[in-house]
Design a protein around this motif. Structure first.
Motif, PDB file in Angstrom:
ATOM      1  N   PHE A  39      32.705 -19.872  -9.617  1.00 12.23           N
ATOM      2  CA  PHE A  39      32.170 -18.893  -8.923  1.00 12.23           C
ATOM      3  C   PHE A  39      31.395 -17.806  -9.692  1.00 12.23           C
ATOM      4  CE2 PHE A  39      36.842 -17.939 -10.232  1.00 12.23           C
ATOM      5  CZ  PHE A  39      36.499 -16.814 -11.060  1.00 12.23           C
ATOM      6  N   GLN A  40      31.259 -18.161 -10.946  1.00  9.25           N
ATOM      7  CA  GLN A  40      30.533 -16.949 -11.699  1.00  9.25           C
ATOM      8  C   GLN A  40      29.183 -16.755 -11.129  1.00  9.25           C
ATOM      9  OE1 GLN A  40      32.228 -15.723 -14.542  1.00  9.25           O
ATOM     10  NE2 GLN A  40      30.609 -14.100 -14.097  1.00  9.25           N
ATOM     11  N   ALA A  99      28.103 -16.380  -8.109  1.00 14.20           N
ATOM     12  CA  ALA A  99      28.551 -15.702  -6.763  1.00 14.20           C
ATOM     13  C   ALA A  99      29.075 -14.398  -7.326  1.00 14.20           C
ATOM     14  CB  ALA A  99      29.508 -16.324  -6.007  1.00 14.20           C
ATOM     15  N   ALA A 100      30.003 -14.137  -8.202  1.00 16.54           N
ATOM     16  CA  ALA A 100      30.445 -12.912  -8.729  1.00 16.54           C
ATOM     17  C   ALA A 100      29.453 -12.070  -9.346  1.00 16.54           C
ATOM     18  CB  ALA A 100      31.626 -13.337  -9.796  1.00 16.54           C
ATOM     19  N   ASP A 101      28.493 -12.607 -10.101  1.00 17.53           N
ATOM     20  CA  ASP A 101      27.409 -11.977 -10.559  1.00 17.53           C
ATOM     21  C   ASP A 101      26.474 -11.302  -9.459  1.00 17.53           C
ATOM     22  OD1 ASP A 101      28.192 -12.629 -13.183  1.00 17.53           O
ATOM     23  OD2 ASP A 101      26.697 -14.100 -13.227  1.00 17.53           O
ATOM     24  N   VAL A 128      27.295 -10.666  -6.438  1.00 14.43           N
ATOM     25  CA  VAL A 128      28.047  -9.719  -5.587  1.00 14.43           C
ATOM     26  C   VAL A 128      27.945  -8.388  -6.399  1.00 14.43           C
ATOM     27  CG1 VAL A 128      30.239  -8.965  -4.356  1.00 14.43           C
ATOM     28  CG2 VAL A 128      29.195 -11.018  -4.035  1.00 14.43           C
ATOM     29  N   LYS A 129      28.375  -8.316  -7.701  1.00 20.56           N
ATOM     30  CA  LYS A 129      28.527  -7.234  -8.527  1.00 20.56           C
ATOM     31  C   LYS A 129      26.964  -6.405  -8.771  1.00 20.56           C
ATOM     32  CE  LYS A 129      27.395  -7.217 -12.488  1.00 20.56           C
ATOM     33  NZ  LYS A 129      27.002  -7.614 -13.790  1.00 20.56           N
ATOM     34  N   LEU A 130      25.927  -7.334  -8.896  1.00 17.73           N
ATOM     35  CA  LEU A 130      24.652  -6.635  -8.922  1.00 17.73           C
ATOM     36  C   LEU A 130      24.254  -6.159  -7.701  1.00 17.73           C
ATOM     37  CD1 LEU A 130      22.677  -9.080 -10.912  1.00 17.73           C
ATOM     38  CD2 LEU A 130      23.363  -6.980 -11.815  1.00 17.73           C
ATOM     39  N   ALA A 184      26.459  -4.539  -5.764  1.00 17.45           N
ATOM     40  CA  ALA A 184      27.208  -3.418  -5.468  1.00 17.45           C
ATOM     41  C   ALA A 184      26.798  -2.462  -6.221  1.00 17.45           C
ATOM     42  CB  ALA A 184      28.606  -3.980  -5.389  1.00 17.45           C
ATOM     43  N   ASN A 185      26.054  -2.765  -7.364  1.00 17.98           N
ATOM     44  CA  ASN A 185      25.659  -1.680  -8.304  1.00 17.98           C
ATOM     45  C   ASN A 185      24.740  -0.682  -7.789  1.00 17.98           C
ATOM     46  OD1 ASN A 185      27.529  -2.190 -10.644  1.00 17.98           O
ATOM     47  ND2 ASN A 185      25.926  -3.092 -11.885  1.00 17.98           N
ATOM     48  N   GLU A 186      24.564   0.482  -8.709  1.00 20.04           N
ATOM     49  CA  GLU A 186      23.758   1.313  -8.123  1.00 20.04           C
ATOM     50  C   GLU A 186      22.190   0.796  -8.677  1.00 20.04           C
ATOM     51  OE1 GLU A 186      23.575   4.425 -10.991  1.00 20.04           O
ATOM     52  OE2 GLU A 186      22.269   5.795 -10.155  1.00 20.04           O
ATOM     53  N   SER A 214      17.515  -2.786 -11.710  1.00 16.90           N
ATOM     54  CA  SER A 214      18.855  -2.800 -11.884  1.00 16.90           C
ATOM     55  C   SER A 214      19.462  -3.102 -10.425  1.00 16.90           C
ATOM     56  CB  SER A 214      19.546  -1.645 -12.368  1.00 16.90           C
ATOM     57  OG  SER A 214      19.154  -0.324 -11.733  1.00 16.90           O
ATOM     58  N   LEU A 268      17.398  -6.703  -9.210  1.00 15.34           N
ATOM     59  CA  LEU A 268      17.646  -7.656 -10.276  1.00 15.34           C
ATOM     60  C   LEU A 268      18.287  -8.674  -9.481  1.00 15.34           C
ATOM     61  CD1 LEU A 268      17.464  -8.496 -13.021  1.00 15.34           C
ATOM     62  CD2 LEU A 268      19.650  -7.634 -13.371  1.00 15.34           C
ATOM     63  N   SER A 281      32.659 -10.415 -13.607  1.00 14.87           N
ATOM     64  CA  SER A 281      31.366 -10.303 -14.416  1.00 14.87           C
ATOM     65  C   SER A 281      31.154  -9.128 -15.107  1.00 14.87           C
ATOM     66  CB  SER A 281      30.374 -10.810 -13.170  1.00 14.87           C
ATOM     67  OG  SER A 281      29.101  -9.956 -13.145  1.00 14.87           O
ATOM     68  N   ARG A 297      19.845  -1.456 -18.056  1.00 21.51           N
ATOM     69  CA  ARG A 297      19.848  -1.369 -16.779  1.00 21.51           C
ATOM     70  C   ARG A 297      20.618  -2.544 -16.238  1.00 21.51           C
ATOM     71  NH1 ARG A 297      17.697   3.201 -15.853  1.00 21.51           N
ATOM     72  NH2 ARG A 297      15.497   3.561 -16.212  1.00 21.51           N
ATOM     73  N   ASP A 342      25.595   2.893 -12.587  1.00 19.74           N
ATOM     74  CA  ASP A 342      26.846   3.273 -12.007  1.00 19.74           C
ATOM     75  C   ASP A 342      27.412   1.937 -11.581  1.00 19.74           C
ATOM     76  OD1 ASP A 342      27.525   5.705 -13.074  1.00 19.74           O
ATOM     77  OD2 ASP A 342      26.740   6.666 -11.383  1.00 19.74           O
TER      78      ASP A 342
END
Ligand code: SF4
Lengths: 304, 157
Positions: free
Chosen positions: A44-45, A47-49, A51-53, A55-57, A216, A220, B25, B65, B93
């Motif tokens: 799931f790597q 996918a996790a990357d 979702v994390k990106l 959700a990030n600012e 970012s 990204l 991640s 970034r 953040d």
């Protein structure tokens, strides 16, 4: 109306290719890891990357055009997704077709690189600008041989329409009659996706992250998703043209995965080329080989 | 179903998904603010195929970034202070900091030098401290795992 919405959002140009792209990206990373004797990422790597990106600012750097900066990733992903409409994704016949859709699909696939170049060029950051210059230089070097390599099958089939070419290639494996075109197309795809030997535009050890340096979070993520979609599209196109067409989902999975294995092997074997070596490789060998094969086909056609 | 669609439940589920993604991640960036290079070599050793941190989703990124975790080594010198602060500010953040090595924790052998400001946490907030001179790669991986554990318990967003 409902059918075209379904086509745009789910299959073939939506959720399906996104999930497919994430899966192929994982397979690619896992294969490279196994070839390097590592364990590799979990399934799931990617996918996790993502979702994390998402959700990030998202940082908006000072000195850039805010509208262009936020719009470019969207355009890049949209271009890659739009190309999927004309490709035989998952072995089903392409949704829409018209004479000459091969050219349109190839140019829609190039939109991502153009957007990457523009994204680097509007930033004030010097690494972005170097990355953008390299991305565009690379675009000019692989694009012509890649297109020539895809025109070989089109020429043999006597049509520039993807499903007519497929109907022709289903009866014979063009990799046997046009091996040079196959190699040029596959390596051209790797150049398009900025994979290992051709990752000069984002060489992280020299220019931070190339054109993507200032992006970012969401921007990204969209660029990376666009690249994954393009991986699926490019593999589909090459499998359909050179590996005897793709007629059902099983065929599709098998042939694209074999191609992916080859791509992962090249990625592990080669080290990064300098930008002048990339240009030299394509114009000195790639373009000439593709052109030579094209002339051969032309001669053959004249002869018969 | 009705209660599930209510604002609270829905956003809770979303938070859960975000937390899961963040835990799986962590992309790192490495900055040397004045270390003797011993710690940096250990960090690079951590990233080699032998330890293969990609199986935890840890990935080294070039640009601040793109990174979530800043791994700092060494005491902060006067010259590196502004750069360190700037790199920290450039990260999106939520961001986290791991200080690696005795020097990063306390100034170590460089403590009291004319050109040294002090440990990392004199300049930016630090989440996890990894002691050692230099710490072994296993200790550095353990530092990241501790950070993830802290995250899971909801120490910070
Ligand atoms: S902790 Fe030891 S190895 Fe690390 S920077 Fe300080 S003196 Fe060098």
């Amino acid at each position: 109306m409902l059918a075209s919405l379904f086509a745009l959002l789910i299959f073939p140009a939506g959720l399906f290719v996104l999930v497919n792209g994430l899966a192929y990206h994982w397979i690619d990373r896992k294969l490279v890891a196994r070839l390097q004797n590592r364990v590799g990422p979990r399934w799931f790597q990617p996918a996790a990357d993502m979702v994390k990106l998402l959700a990030n600012e998202e940082v908006l750097p000072t000195g850039v055009d805010a509208r262009l900066f936020t719009a470019l990733p969207v355009v890049a992903l949209a271009g890659a997704l739009a190309a999927m409409i004309y490709l035989p994704i998952a072995g089903l016949p392409p949704l829409y077709n018209f004479p000459g859709d091969l050219i349109v699909a190839v140019y829609l696939l190039s939109l991502l690189t153009l957007c990457t170049g523009l994204a680097g060029a509007i930033s004030k950051d010097r690494f972005s600008i170097i990355g953008a210059t390299r991305a565009l230089t690379q675009l000019f070097s692989y694009e012509a041989p890649f297109l020539l390599a895809l025109l070989g099958p089109a020429f043999a089939a006597g049509s520039w329409q993807i499903n007519e070419i497929m109907a022709y290639t289903s009866s014979q494996w063009l990799i046997l009659t046009q091996p040079v075109g196959f190699v040029v197309a596959l390596i051209g795809l790797m150049g398009k996706l900025e994979m290992a030997p051709f990752d000069t535009p984002e060489a992280e050890t020299e220019i931070v992250a190339g054109a993507m340096t200032e992006y970012s979070g969401r921007g990204l993520a969209l660029f990376l998703l666009g690249r994954e979609v393009e991986l699926v599209g490019g593999l589909t196109l090459i499998a359909a043209f050179y590996l005897g067409g793709i007629n059902n989902p099983f065929d599709y999975a098998l042939k694209t995965l074999v191609l992916l294995l080859g791509v992962a092997g090249v990625q592990t074997l080669m080290t990064r080329l300098r930008i002048d070596q990339v240009v030299g490789l394509w114009w000195r060998y790639g373009a000439l080989l593709a052109l030579g094969q094209w002339l051969l086909l032309l001669g053959q056609r004249m002869g018969t | 179903m009705d209660t599930f669609l209510k604002e609270g439940r829905w956003s809770q589920a979303l938070e859960q998904i975000k937390l899961w993604a963040r835990l799986n991640s962590p992309w790192v960036i490495h900055f040397n603010s004045g270390s003797c290079n011993g710690c940096d070599i250990e960090i690079l050793a951590t990233l080699t195929p032998y330890y293969d941190v990609e199986r935890f989703g840890i990935k080294l990124r070039g640009s601040p970034r793109h990174a979530d975790v800043l791994i700092c080594t060494g005491p902060v010198t006067r010259q590196a202070r502004d750069r360190l602060r700037r790199i920290y500010e450039q990260m999106p953040d939520p961001k986290f900091v791991i200080a690696v090595g005795s020097c990063a924790l306390s100034g170590g052998v460089f403590d009291g030098c004319y050109n040294v400001v002090g440990p990392i946490d004199a300049v930016i907030p630090v989440d996890v401290y990894v002691p050692g001179c230099p710490p072994r790669p296993e200790a550095i991986i353990d530092g990241v795992v501790q950070l993830l554990g802290k995250l899971q318990q909801g120490a910070r967003p």
